[in-house]
Design an enzyme around this catalytic site. Structure first.
Site, short mmCIF file in Angstrom:
data_model
loop_
_atom_site.label_atom_id
_atom_site.label_comp_id
_atom_site.label_asym_id
_atom_site.label_seq_id
_atom_site.Cartn_x
_atom_site.Cartn_y
_atom_site.Cartn_z
N CYS A 2 6.45 -8.16 2.43
CA CYS A 2 7.10 -9.07 1.52
C CYS A 2 6.93 -10.48 1.82
O CYS A 2 5.89 -10.95 2.40
CB CYS A 2 8.78 -8.87 2.10
SG CYS A 2 9.14 -7.31 2.48
N ARG A 27 2.89 -9.86 -3.27
CA ARG A 27 3.24 -9.28 -1.94
C ARG A 27 4.47 -8.34 -1.97
O ARG A 27 4.55 -7.48 -1.06
CB ARG A 27 3.42 -10.45 -0.58
CG ARG A 27 2.37 -11.24 -0.60
CD ARG A 27 3.11 -12.38 0.64
NE ARG A 27 2.98 -11.87 1.94
CZ ARG A 27 2.09 -11.84 2.65
NH1 ARG A 27 1.07 -12.48 2.29
NH2 ARG A 27 2.27 -11.25 3.99
N TRP A 79 9.06 -5.75 -0.93
CA TRP A 79 8.37 -4.41 -1.03
C TRP A 79 9.12 -3.46 -0.04
O TRP A 79 8.94 -3.64 1.24
CB TRP A 79 6.86 -4.94 -0.36
CG TRP A 79 6.01 -3.66 -0.95
CD1 TRP A 79 5.39 -2.86 -0.17
CD2 TRP A 79 5.39 -3.28 -2.23
NE1 TRP A 79 4.69 -2.01 -0.54
CE2 TRP A 79 4.45 -2.33 -1.90
CE3 TRP A 79 5.60 -3.79 -3.35
CZ2 TRP A 79 3.93 -1.65 -3.12
CZ3 TRP A 79 4.81 -3.13 -4.60
CH2 TRP A 79 3.84 -2.18 -4.29
N ASN A 103 10.56 -10.24 7.13
CA ASN A 103 9.37 -9.48 6.79
C ASN A 103 8.69 -8.85 8.01
O ASN A 103 8.77 -9.45 9.06
CB ASN A 103 8.46 -10.51 6.49
CG ASN A 103 7.07 -9.83 5.93
OD1 ASN A 103 6.86 -8.56 5.51
ND2 ASN A 103 5.90 -10.72 5.60
N GLY A 104 9.03 -7.44 7.68
CA GLY A 104 8.42 -6.42 8.91
C GLY A 104 9.35 -5.45 9.01
O GLY A 104 9.89 -4.91 8.05
N GLU A 480 -15.41 9.30 -1.31
CA GLU A 480 -14.75 7.98 -1.48
C GLU A 480 -15.96 6.80 -1.59
O GLU A 480 -15.60 6.05 -2.31
CB GLU A 480 -13.88 7.77 -0.23
CG GLU A 480 -13.13 6.50 -0.21
CD GLU A 480 -12.42 6.17 -1.45
OE1 GLU A 480 -12.01 7.03 -2.37
OE2 GLU A 480 -11.84 5.07 -1.79
N LYS A 484 -16.29 4.33 -4.62
CA LYS A 484 -16.23 3.02 -4.45
C LYS A 484 -17.46 2.25 -5.00
O LYS A 484 -17.43 1.38 -5.94
CB LYS A 484 -16.17 2.47 -3.05
CG LYS A 484 -14.75 2.71 -2.23
CD LYS A 484 -13.82 1.81 -2.74
CE LYS A 484 -13.15 2.63 -3.98
NZ LYS A 484 -11.84 3.36 -3.72
N GLU A 487 -17.58 2.64 -9.00
CA GLU A 487 -16.61 1.80 -9.94
C GLU A 487 -16.90 0.20 -9.70
O GLU A 487 -16.62 -0.36 -10.65
CB GLU A 487 -15.07 1.63 -9.05
CG GLU A 487 -14.49 2.95 -9.01
CD GLU A 487 -12.94 2.96 -8.39
OE1 GLU A 487 -12.92 2.86 -7.10
OE2 GLU A 487 -11.92 2.72 -8.94
N HIS A 503 -29.33 23.25 -1.63
CA HIS A 503 -28.71 24.34 -2.63
C HIS A 503 -28.95 23.67 -4.17
O HIS A 503 -28.52 24.24 -5.05
CB HIS A 503 -27.23 24.99 -2.40
CG HIS A 503 -27.34 25.62 -1.11
ND1 HIS A 503 -27.95 26.84 -0.92
CD2 HIS A 503 -26.68 25.28 -0.10
CE1 HIS A 503 -27.56 27.04 0.37
NE2 HIS A 503 -26.95 26.28 0.81
N LYS A 599 -5.68 -0.50 -12.80
CA LYS A 599 -5.09 0.03 -11.69
C LYS A 599 -4.34 0.94 -11.57
O LYS A 599 -4.11 1.74 -10.81
CB LYS A 599 -4.58 -1.30 -11.10
CG LYS A 599 -3.68 -1.37 -9.70
CD LYS A 599 -4.93 -1.32 -8.59
CE LYS A 599 -4.55 -0.92 -7.50
NZ LYS A 599 -5.64 -0.25 -6.51
#
Ligand code: M6R
Length: 604
Positions: A2, A27, A79, A103-104, A480, A484, A487, A503, A599
């Site tokens: 946050c 954030r 958040w 925050n936490g 992955e 990356k 992209e 193969h 996004k």
């Protein structure tokens, strides 16, 4: 993840708080709020404004308040981690006469809440934060000394907590404390002015010297005078550029997010490894009752997290697990049976194909669970159960920390099911929990690895393609890594199971074919070694990522030694992310906003 701001001084308090929150909106933006007061008014009323969604909503609500003369205030942009994004759950949180922003995550909030409720405290939100303000008032009611009450509050909290607290009990003060999440206290440019923020962007241009608080450091500002509870602080100067500050000094959001991985996973795990077992507040063991199969559906990077998890569900929980790309699943007329737990994975919670797959499973009467980073998203609202990944906002289009936190949640879920189904020995469980606790270390961006990736990147700017290869969970990691690179570098790259190269794809092998081989020490090392030997014999250019040097490598990225393959997995993940990013930088591409991508993909 946050954002927090605070102000004491003669300038327009509401304006400072709103401008500061705007800088921190990246954030978290599911709700925002401020609490302001004028301590010179004899009744010292605290006025509070909260609004759901983006900051403009709070700005609208405060359009009258901004004209008033407040001289002290705290603010927060949220958040969600505990409790839905609602106005009641938005910060600042109120007791009888005090307000807090936080925050936490307070790990022991349940125990504290129960105790406080027994003493007559009334709670109105579903958040962990609300216990802080009630605990403070509980001590202050006994001691009639807000400073001691604040110190005692801190002593009784467990978890991560960076806090600003104001109280009518002493309206000249803002109490502050930092533990786990960032917090900065600054001297203003005017006499008697003090400012707070959870990153430096809101302070740039407005503050003089600042203290980047260390964990365990707190204090109190009284009429603008900053006083620390201990000597562990150091004054320093702020950076000059705001953009630089938003990225915490990194060149790109992607780079910042790669670096954040080792800290956000701490949030992901917080409160979820308890008494030597896995605990999820969001589900109970009945979720796996009557279930003989798990089906996972997702897209892109989230699909790779799902594929990784399928190995863990079968290996640890002994449940049959299959994974499907959501856009394929939707139109294949899938056979859905009620003994299947349907899991969707999504950073945004809005991806159209995944959402539709989830709706299909719900309509077919399956139990549904979403692993998601955004509370109150379409998927968390649709699924029967949601587990949040707590990665904070991910800004780089190329997903990094979302994947990491998804994989950690799914690994924990596999252990949770294993315990519920009694498919894991106590010893094995403890080994796995030990490894989970080590995950933050495996995600640290070590300079020697980053430097190596930077140096190697110049050799990989041409050629006719990349093969990332791996076995077992290192196969989805290879996928992955290839995604990356594709992209953000626009180079052709494929992820492949190492044993499958012979193969067909091995026909492509020549010096212009770059093979990135993931060679963990703790899982099938000899098998993958043979596969790499086959490629080397056909003259492919080989870059190995491994803790063990390999004589046939043309290039070598050395990773640290770990005693669990998942820890090697996370360290190699960081290496492939960095390598892709450095190649993209050399090619002059836009790392954070690569061409043709968005996004969140909310269309089919
Ligand atoms: O928000 P989601 O996790 O549902 O998004 C799925 C994919 O669109 C996403 O992972 C995409 O592949 C990323 N750009 C990968 O870096």
């Amino acid at each position: 993840m946050c954002g927090i701001v605070g102000y004491v001084g003669k300038k327009n308090t509401v304006e400072f708080l709103l401008n500061g929150l705007k800088e921190l909106e990246y954030r978290g933006y599911d709700s925002a709020g401020i609490a302001v007061l004028n301590e010179k008014n004899s009744d010292s009323n605290i006025e509070v404004y909260k609004a759901l969604g983006k900051l403009v909503n709070l700005e609208e609500k405060t359009s009258e308040a901004i004209k008033n003369d407040f001289n002290l205030g705290i603010g927060h942009t949220r958040w969600a981690t505990h409790g839905k994004p609602t106005e009641l759950n938005a910060h600042p949180h109120l007791g009888e006469y005090s307000y807090v922003v936080h925050n936490g995550i307070i790990e022991n909030y349940k125990e504290l809440k129960d105790e406080l409720m027994q003493k007559g405290h009334k709670f109105v939100s579903q958040t962990d934060t609300e216990v802080i303000v009630h605990l403070f008032e509980n001590f202050n009611n006994q001691l009639n000394d807000p400073t001691i009450a604040f110190k005692k509050t801190i002593e009784n909290l467990e978890g991560a907590f960076s806090i600003l607290l104001i109280s009518k009990a002493d309206p000249s003060k803002i109490f502050f404390f930092k533990h786990g999440s960032p917090l900065i206290v600054a001297k203003g440019k005017d006499e008697g002015e003090a400012l707070f923020a959870s990153s430096d962007a809101p302070l740039i241009g407005l503050a003089g010297d600042v203290v980047y608080l260390e964990d365990g450091v707190g204090g109190v500002v009284t009429n603008g005078e900053i006083e620390f509870f201990s000597d562990d602080y150091k004054w320093s100067t702020l950076p000059a550029s705001k953009q630089y500050a938003q990225k915490d000094g990194y060149r790109f959001f992607m780079e910042k997010e790669i670096h954040e991985q080792s800290t956000v996973v701490v949030d992901t795990m917080m409160g979820r490894i308890k008494d030597n077992a896995i605990n999820f507040d969001e589900i109970d063991e009945s979720i796996i009752e009557g279930i003989n199969e798990i089906k996972i559906c997702a897209c892109g990077t989230s699909y790779h997290a799902g594929l990784t998890a399928s190995y863990l569900f079968e290996r640890l929980s002994k449940v049959k697990c299959n994974v499907e790309i959501a856009s394929e699943f939707r139109y294949k007329e899938p056979l859905l049976t009620k003994d299947t737990l349907f899991i969707v994975i999504s950073q945004s919670g809005e991806t159209a194909d995944t959402l539709e797959a989830l709706k299909m499973a719900k309509e077919a009467g399956l139990k549904t669970l979403v692993v998601c980073n955004v509370d109150n998203s379409s998927m968390t609202r649709t699924a029967d159960f949601s587990i949040l990944t707590r990665a904070g906002i991910e800004k780089g289009v190329a997903s990094t920390k979302a994947f990491t936190t998804q994989t950690v949640v799914l690994w924990m879920l596999a252990l949770y099911f294993a315990k519920a189904k009694n498919t894991i020995s106590e010893n094995k469980m403890q080994e796995e929990l030990h490894a989970l606790r080590e995950v933050p270390k495996s995600l640290v961006v070590y300079d020697f690895i980053h430097e190596k990736c930077k140096r190697l990147s110049k050799r990989y700017l041409h050629g006719h393609g990349f093969f990332f290869i791996g076995r077992d969970v290192f196969y989805p990691l290879a996928l992955e890594g290839a995604l990356k690179l594709k992209e953000i570098s626009y180079l052709h790259a494929e992820g492949y199971p190492a044993g499958e190269m012979k193969h067909g794809p091995i026909a492509l092998a020549d010096p212009e074919l770059f093979t990135i081989a993931l060679m963990p020490e703790n899982l099938l090392y000899d098998k993958i070694k043979s596969n790499v030997e086959e490629l080397s014999a056909r003259d492919s250019t080989i870059c190995t990522i491994s803790p063990i040097p390999f004589e046939l490598s043309d290039d070598y990225i050395r990773t640290n030694k770990f005693d669990h393959y998942m820890l090697e997995f996370f360290e190699m993940l960081v290496a492939v992310q960095l390598l892709s990013m450095e190649i993209s930088v050399r090619l002059g591409n836009d790392v954070d906003m690569p061409r043709n991508l968005a996004k969140s993909v909310t269309v089919e």
